[in-house]
Design a protein around this motif. Structure first.
Motif, mmCIF file in Angstrom:
data_model
loop_
_atom_site.group_PDB
_atom_site.id
_atom_site.type_symbol
_atom_site.label_atom_id
_atom_site.label_comp_id
_atom_site.label_asym_id
_atom_site.label_seq_id
_atom_site.Cartn_x
_atom_site.Cartn_y
_atom_site.Cartn_z
ATOM 1 N N SER A 68 1.129 -21.947 -0.983
ATOM 2 C CA SER A 68 0.509 -22.011 0.342
ATOM 3 C C SER A 68 1.158 -20.964 1.235
ATOM 4 N N CYS A 69 0.352 -20.436 2.157
ATOM 5 C CA CYS A 69 0.824 -19.466 3.149
ATOM 6 C C CYS A 69 0.154 -19.792 4.477
ATOM 7 N N PHE A 94 -6.526 -14.233 -6.691
ATOM 8 C CA PHE A 94 -6.260 -15.507 -6.030
ATOM 9 C C PHE A 94 -7.486 -15.998 -5.288
ATOM 10 N N VAL A 95 -7.538 -17.326 -5.100
ATOM 11 C CA VAL A 95 -8.640 -17.996 -4.425
ATOM 12 C C VAL A 95 -8.046 -18.875 -3.329
ATOM 13 N N ARG A 149 -5.752 -11.855 5.362
ATOM 14 C CA ARG A 149 -4.653 -12.082 4.427
ATOM 15 C C ARG A 149 -4.015 -10.757 4.044
ATOM 16 N N ALA A 150 -2.704 -10.694 4.154
ATOM 17 C CA ALA A 150 -1.967 -9.515 3.682
ATOM 18 C C ALA A 150 -1.771 -9.624 2.168
ATOM 19 N N VAL A 169 7.613 -12.302 -0.165
ATOM 20 C CA VAL A 169 8.106 -11.478 0.937
ATOM 21 C C VAL A 169 7.671 -12.105 2.258
ATOM 22 N N ASP A 170 6.439 -12.598 2.311
ATOM 23 C CA ASP A 170 5.910 -13.291 3.492
ATOM 24 C C ASP A 170 6.581 -14.661 3.564
#
Length: 134
Positions: free
Chosen positions: A39-40, A65-66, A103-104, A124-125
């Motif tokens: 999760s982000c 990714f989804v 999204r990065a 990294v995020d």
């Protein structure tokens, strides 16, 4: 037994027996398909990472990714380093193939377990959960 005195068929049998011996596996090779979820910033993602190990200490591949909230899909190229001795994996984004809105790209640092079954680490995020790929 002197091999020079053996009939040619013995040579053939020995040659084929050597071909059938198991080859030593590079247990630390990251090549293949890895899967996980994370999760982000409140968004949940499922992802698949395909890696190749084209040269010592170098990895590259693609991440697909989804996003769970809206089904948005993304793909990015990835590249990085892999230290076989320390099992340290560092992956940096290599460019979008298919961009996910808002999204990065993902980069991460982690470790490949000695059994060769998982990669775990951090993105990294810092708004993202820990990374686990199996």
């Amino acid at each position: 037994m002197n091999l020079r005195s053996c009939p040619p068929t013995i040579y053939h049998l020995l040659f084929f027996a050597l071909l059938l011996l198991p080859k030593p596996a590079f247990a630390a090779d990251l090549t293949g398909l890895w899967e996980g979820s994370f999760s982000c910033s409140g968004d949940n993602f499922n992802w698949q990472v395909t890696l190749t190990h084209p040269a010592p200490n170098r990895i590259e591949g693609e991440a697909h990714f989804v996003r769970g909230s809206d089904g948005a899909q993304g793909r990015q190229r990835i590249r990085g380093q892999y230290n076989v001795n320390s099992s340290l994996v560092r992956v940096t984004p290599g460019g979008w193939i298919e961009r996910v809105p808002r999204r990065a790209q993902f980069g991460f640092t982690g470790n490949h377990n000695r059994a060769g079954t998982s990669i775990s680490g951090t993105f990294v995020d810092r708004s993202c959960s820990d990374l686990v790929l199996n």
